[in-house]
Design a protein around this motif. Structure first.
Motif, PDB file in Angstrom:
ATOM      1  N   VAL A 105       0.838  -1.203   0.000  1.00  0.00           N
ATOM      2  CA  VAL A 105       0.000   0.000   0.000  1.00  0.00           C
ATOM      3  C   VAL A 105       0.872   1.252   0.000  1.00  0.00           C
ATOM      4  N   ILE A 106       1.922   1.252   0.815  1.00  0.00           N
ATOM      5  CA  ILE A 106       2.818   2.413   0.874  1.00  0.00           C
ATOM      6  C   ILE A 106       3.512   2.621  -0.468  1.00  0.00           C
ATOM      7  N   LEU A 107       3.997   1.543  -1.081  1.00  0.00           N
ATOM      8  CA  LEU A 107       4.635   1.661  -2.393  1.00  0.00           C
ATOM      9  C   LEU A 107       3.670   2.195  -3.436  1.00  0.00           C
ATOM     10  N   ASP A 108       2.433   1.688  -3.419  1.00  0.00           N
ATOM     11  CA  ASP A 108       1.441   2.186  -4.365  1.00  0.00           C
ATOM     12  C   ASP A 108       1.081   3.635  -4.078  1.00  0.00           C
ATOM     13  N   PHE A 109       1.021   4.004  -2.798  1.00  0.00           N
ATOM     14  CA  PHE A 109       0.712   5.383  -2.423  1.00  0.00           C
ATOM     15  C   PHE A 109       1.778   6.338  -2.957  1.00  0.00           C
ATOM     16  N   LEU A 119       6.208  12.953 -19.639  1.00  0.00           N
ATOM     17  CA  LEU A 119       6.255  12.294 -20.945  1.00  0.00           C
ATOM     18  C   LEU A 119       5.382  13.023 -21.953  1.00  0.00           C
ATOM     19  N   ARG A 120       4.201  13.417 -21.535  1.00  0.00           N
ATOM     20  CA  ARG A 120       3.277  14.101 -22.444  1.00  0.00           C
ATOM     21  C   ARG A 120       3.825  15.437 -22.915  1.00  0.00           C
ATOM     22  N   ALA A 154      -4.452   8.469 -19.938  1.00  0.00           N
ATOM     23  CA  ALA A 154      -4.091   7.187 -20.556  1.00  0.00           C
ATOM     24  C   ALA A 154      -2.628   6.845 -20.296  1.00  0.00           C
ATOM     25  N   ILE A 155      -1.757   7.842 -20.396  1.00  0.00           N
ATOM     26  CA  ILE A 155      -0.336   7.594 -20.143  1.00  0.00           C
ATOM     27  C   ILE A 155      -0.141   7.160 -18.694  1.00  0.00           C
ATOM     28  N   GLN A 156      -0.837   7.820 -17.767  1.00  0.00           N
ATOM     29  CA  GLN A 156      -0.701   7.430 -16.362  1.00  0.00           C
ATOM     30  C   GLN A 156      -1.215   6.015 -16.140  1.00  0.00           C
ATOM     31  N   ALA A 157      -2.298   5.642 -16.807  1.00  0.00           N
ATOM     32  CA  ALA A 157      -2.835   4.285 -16.638  1.00  0.00           C
ATOM     33  C   ALA A 157      -1.811   3.235 -17.072  1.00  0.00           C
ATOM     34  N   ILE A 158      -1.128   3.493 -18.169  1.00  0.00           N
ATOM     35  CA  ILE A 158      -0.118   2.546 -18.650  1.00  0.00           C
ATOM     36  C   ILE A 158       1.047   2.458 -17.657  1.00  0.00           C
ATOM     37  N   ILE A 159       1.511   3.619 -17.209  1.00  0.00           N
ATOM     38  CA  ILE A 159       2.613   3.644 -16.247  1.00  0.00           C
ATOM     39  C   ILE A 159       2.193   2.981 -14.940  1.00  0.00           C
ATOM     40  N   PHE A 216       3.773   9.667  -8.423  1.00  0.00           N
ATOM     41  CA  PHE A 216       4.946   9.632  -9.293  1.00  0.00           C
ATOM     42  C   PHE A 216       4.544   9.278 -10.721  1.00  0.00           C
ATOM     43  N   SER A 217       3.619   8.332 -10.880  1.00  0.00           N
ATOM     44  CA  SER A 217       3.176   7.967 -12.224  1.00  0.00           C
ATOM     45  C   SER A 217       2.432   9.124 -12.887  1.00  0.00           C
ATOM     46  N   LEU A 218       1.692   9.891 -12.101  1.00  0.00           N
ATOM     47  CA  LEU A 218       1.002  11.066 -12.646  1.00  0.00           C
ATOM     48  C   LEU A 218       2.020  12.108 -13.095  1.00  0.00           C
ATOM     49  N   TRP A 219       3.017  12.359 -12.274  1.00  0.00           N
ATOM     50  CA  TRP A 219       4.063  13.313 -12.644  1.00  0.00           C
ATOM     51  C   TRP A 219       4.812  12.831 -13.886  1.00  0.00           C
TER      52      TRP A 219
END
Length: 173
Positions: free
Chosen positions: A18-22, A35-36, A114-119, A27-30
């Protein structure tokens, strides 16, 4: 590090996941923004709330989807589909919430979702993949370095991003 994690009780593994995902969600959003936009992204102050909203929204969805219910020993198609459904549901709800705020909807390019979903599929899927090592294969996997797959995923993603952004816009279209 890998053996230490594998030898922990299930509640500790869940908490660490949970902490890693949090941490991985903002980070994936950033990373999706970077990337975009093709550059190191520094979010403006009026956009910081989405970096707080993202994990607050995603973690309950991941919990409800059963991502943390059991630390599964073998990753199979069921686990992959569970992760994909949870990430898709999060991305859909997150994009609808952000797009409904008219003042802020223009600050987030639509492709970022979409990019965040892939990451996020890579970031959420990889740690679960690395903790699902069969006990018989545990030592040989650790010797080959397979339990550190998040690091290799980051390097692969960074290489892909560098390659993609180094190409001219003429080649992309």
């Amino acid at each position: 590090m890998g053996l230490w994690f594998l030898n922990r009780p299930r509640p500790i593994k869940r908490t660490i996941s949970v902490i890693l995902d949090f941490l991985a969600i903002p980070f994936s959003l950033w990373l999706a923004f970077s990337l975009r936009l093709g550059e190191f992204y520094i979010p403006p102050n009026q956009q910081l709330w989405i970096f707080v909203l993202a994990p607050v929204l995603a973690i309950p969805i991941f919990i409800k989807s059963g991502l943390y219910r059991a630390i599964i020993r073998y990753i199979g198609m069921d686990a992959i589909w569970t992760i994909a459904r949870a990430v898709f549901l999060y991305s859909l709800i997150f994009s609808v919430i952000v797009l409904t705020f008219n003042d802020l909807a223009g600050l987030v390019p639509r492709t970022v979702y979409a990019i965040q979903a892939i990451i996020l599929m890579l970031f959420v899927g990889e740690p679960h993949d690395s903790e699902m090592v069969d006990s018989e294969k545990r030592s040989s996997s650790l010797e080959r370095g397979q339990c550190c797959s998040l690091y290799s995923t980051c390097l692969n993603l960074w290489g892909w991003a560098s390659w993609y952004t180094s190409r001219g816009t003429d080649e992309i279209e």
